[in-house]
Write a protein that holds these residues in place. Structure first.
Motif, short mmCIF file in Angstrom:
data_model
loop_
_atom_site.label_atom_id
_atom_site.label_comp_id
_atom_site.label_asym_id
_atom_site.label_seq_id
_atom_site.Cartn_x
_atom_site.Cartn_y
_atom_site.Cartn_z
N TYR A 82 0.86 -1.20 0.00
CA TYR A 82 0.00 0.00 0.00
C TYR A 82 0.89 1.24 0.00
CZ TYR A 82 -4.23 -2.57 1.50
OH TYR A 82 -5.30 -3.42 1.58
N LEU A 94 -4.53 5.27 2.69
CA LEU A 94 -3.79 4.21 1.99
C LEU A 94 -4.27 4.14 0.55
CD1 LEU A 94 -3.91 1.42 4.71
CD2 LEU A 94 -2.04 2.98 4.22
N SER A 95 -3.45 3.56 -0.29
CA SER A 95 -3.80 3.49 -1.71
C SER A 95 -3.10 2.31 -2.36
CB SER A 95 -3.37 4.80 -2.38
OG SER A 95 -3.08 4.60 -3.74
N THR A 96 -3.79 1.74 -3.35
CA THR A 96 -3.16 0.67 -4.14
C THR A 96 -2.85 1.17 -5.55
OG1 THR A 96 -5.32 -0.18 -4.83
CG2 THR A 96 -4.35 -1.16 -2.87
N GLU A 97 -2.72 2.49 -5.68
CA GLU A 97 -2.39 3.05 -7.00
C GLU A 97 -1.06 2.49 -7.51
OE1 GLU A 97 -3.57 7.55 -7.09
OE2 GLU A 97 -3.78 6.76 -5.06
N GLU A 98 -0.76 2.82 -8.75
CA GLU A 98 0.39 2.27 -9.45
C GLU A 98 1.69 2.43 -8.64
OE1 GLU A 98 -1.89 4.33 -10.56
OE2 GLU A 98 -2.89 3.24 -12.16
N ARG A 104 5.88 0.12 -3.87
CA ARG A 104 4.61 0.35 -3.17
C ARG A 104 4.73 -0.33 -1.81
NH1 ARG A 104 0.65 -0.92 -6.95
NH2 ARG A 104 0.99 -3.09 -6.43
#
Lengths: 189, 266
Positions: A82, A94-98, A104
């Motif tokens: 994340y 939180l983020s699951t971006e590229e 990441r």
């Protein structure tokens, strides 16, 4: 140093585990400024890092959930796979971006967001590491009038990360891990 | 591009006149990053260029699709999939029951479920429905295309399930693309609808919405999860991302099945 900070953000990659472990075990037990660590880690391994660092840590270590609020006396570690951002209201998102810089969590994202949210109240520290992730984030903290410390490349297991930061801007301090810990322990709480 | 908060608000307000382009409930910092990515992808320098581009319906659909974040990989969080395989799937016993994946962006979750229920020999009594408001996103999922560069990562996640080793057999490969086999593809249906209208008649025995609500503001997140809760059949399961938290209004109505893997039951 007399300056008061609301947040300390630390980025590190290859070789940083032992430095972070030392920081957490030698930091004074009443250290109240929240610390946020964004360390490159294996995507698929969710446990182990917190447990390993907790053994000698003087601070409570937490892997935050999305929207969790930053609290004094705690140290936070970015969860695996994340991205971790600091928001203006003092919460994590939180983020699951590229992936960014093949990473990441990306150190740039955590550091930059901290700089934008807490500005001159941010202390950013960049440790040893094997890629350039974190350099731009440190510069963003610097540009927002935060205080910046880069680990002395001569004391780094892998100096790529600190050198990338030093190529981008001039930090307030370039220090060994021992001196960083001494500075942290002298900060007003 | 580095948008100010007022610029983001202006963009959101301007584009919400279009179907499927209401981002009013999303988190501002996410929108700053996502719009910056979209502008970069299309080489847009000014917001007026963006508004001009949106006059074209197919471009609107494409950009609506680009605003969604992919699931990053198949079998993301292998421990979650192991838990679902060992503790949830065989509880879904009703013939014709549906597993719903709202806002599915790239198909990774759908194919993971599809492989898992096939390997558990329960594919004949469960159907998988995913939904996304963007037709172009649904077309990508429908094509069964999987990023070839992700194959090793997908495979290593799958191997961590420690059960079977048939991963290669689920794909037809060429140099740049891996495509899910036709029979596996036929087990998944994708609907170009938003989460509030995607599922009407089916009996939903499980909803997997992992990491979708990370990008929502508080009010939208409440509405989203309450909608999912209403659509879920009694006794059905809800799975969210391992670092997400259900809003209290929904959490208090559900039983925790796994706090670690974030699986709840209605």
């Amino acid at each position: 140093m007399d300056r008061k900070f609301s947040l300390i953000v630390v980025g590190g990659s290859a070789g940083s585990f032992s430095v972070v472990s030392k920081m957490l075990s030698q930091i004074r037990a009443d250290f109240s400024i929240p610390m946020v660590f964004c360390l490159h880690r294996l995507k698929h391994v969710r446990s182990g890092l917190i447990e390993g660092l907790s053994i000698k840590s003087n601070l409570r270590l937490i892997e935050p959930h999305d929207r969790e609020k930053l609290q004094p006396n705690n140290a936070y570690i970015a969860p695996s796979n994340y991205h971790l951002f600091i928001e203006y209201d003092g919460t994590f998102s939180l983020s699951t971006e590229e992936v960014h810089n093949h990473s990441r969590p990306a150190i740039d994202y955590t550091l930059s967001s901290a700089g934008y949210a807490f500005r001159e109240k941010t202390l950013g520290i960049l440790l040893t590491g094997a890629n350039r992730d974190g350099a731009q984030g440190m510069k963003d903290i610097h540009d927002k009038k935060g205080y910046t410390i880069v680990q002395d490349p001569a004391t780094s297991d892998v100096d790529t990360m600190p050198k990338a930061a030093l190529r981008l801007f001039t930090p307030d301090r370039i220090m060994s891990p021992a001196d960083i810990i001494q500075l942290l322990n002298a900060l007003p709480q | 591009m580095n948008f100010s908060i007022s610029e983001i608000r202006e963009i959101v307000e301007t584009i919400q006149v279009y179907d499927n382009m209401d981002y009013g409930g999303y988190g501002i910092s996410f929108l700053k990053r996502r719009f910056a990515k979209v502008f970069d992808t299309h080489n847009i320098r000014k917001t007026v260029q963006f508004y001009e581009l949106l006059k074209d319906e197919s471009m609107r659909d494409r950009i609506a699709g680009e605003m969604f974040v992919d699931s990053t990989e198949m079998f993301r969080d292998p421990a979650f999939w192991r838990f679902v395989r060992d503790n949830v799937l065989h509880q879904l016993t009703g013939a014709g029951d549906t597993i719903w994946l709202p806002n599915e962006a790239g198909g990774e979750e759908a194919w993971s479920f599809s492989i898992l229920i096939h390997e558990q020999n329960i594919a004949d009594r469960l159907s998988i429905v995913c939904s996304n408001p963007s037709t172009s996103r649904c077309n990508v999922i429908g094509s069964g295309a999987v990023d070839a560069n992700q194959f090793e990562l997908n495979y290593s996640n799958y191997k961590r399930l420690e059960d079977k080793d048939d991963f290669e057999t689920y794909f037809v490969k060429d140099a740049h693309t891996h495509t899910v086999t036709e029979w596996l593809r036929s087990s998944v249906c994708c609907r170009a609808l938003d989460y509030a209208s995607a599922i009407a008649d089916e009996k939903i025995c499980m909803i997997a919405s992992r990491n979708q609500a990370l990008y929502f503001g508080h009010d939208l997140m409440e509405h989203y999860y309450n909608t999912l809760y209403d659509r879920l059949s009694a006794g059905g399961y809800l799975a969210i991302g391992v670092k997400e938290q259900l809003p209290a209004s929904v959490a208090e109505k559900m039983t925790v099945v796994s706090e670690t893997e974030k699986v709840y039951r209605k």
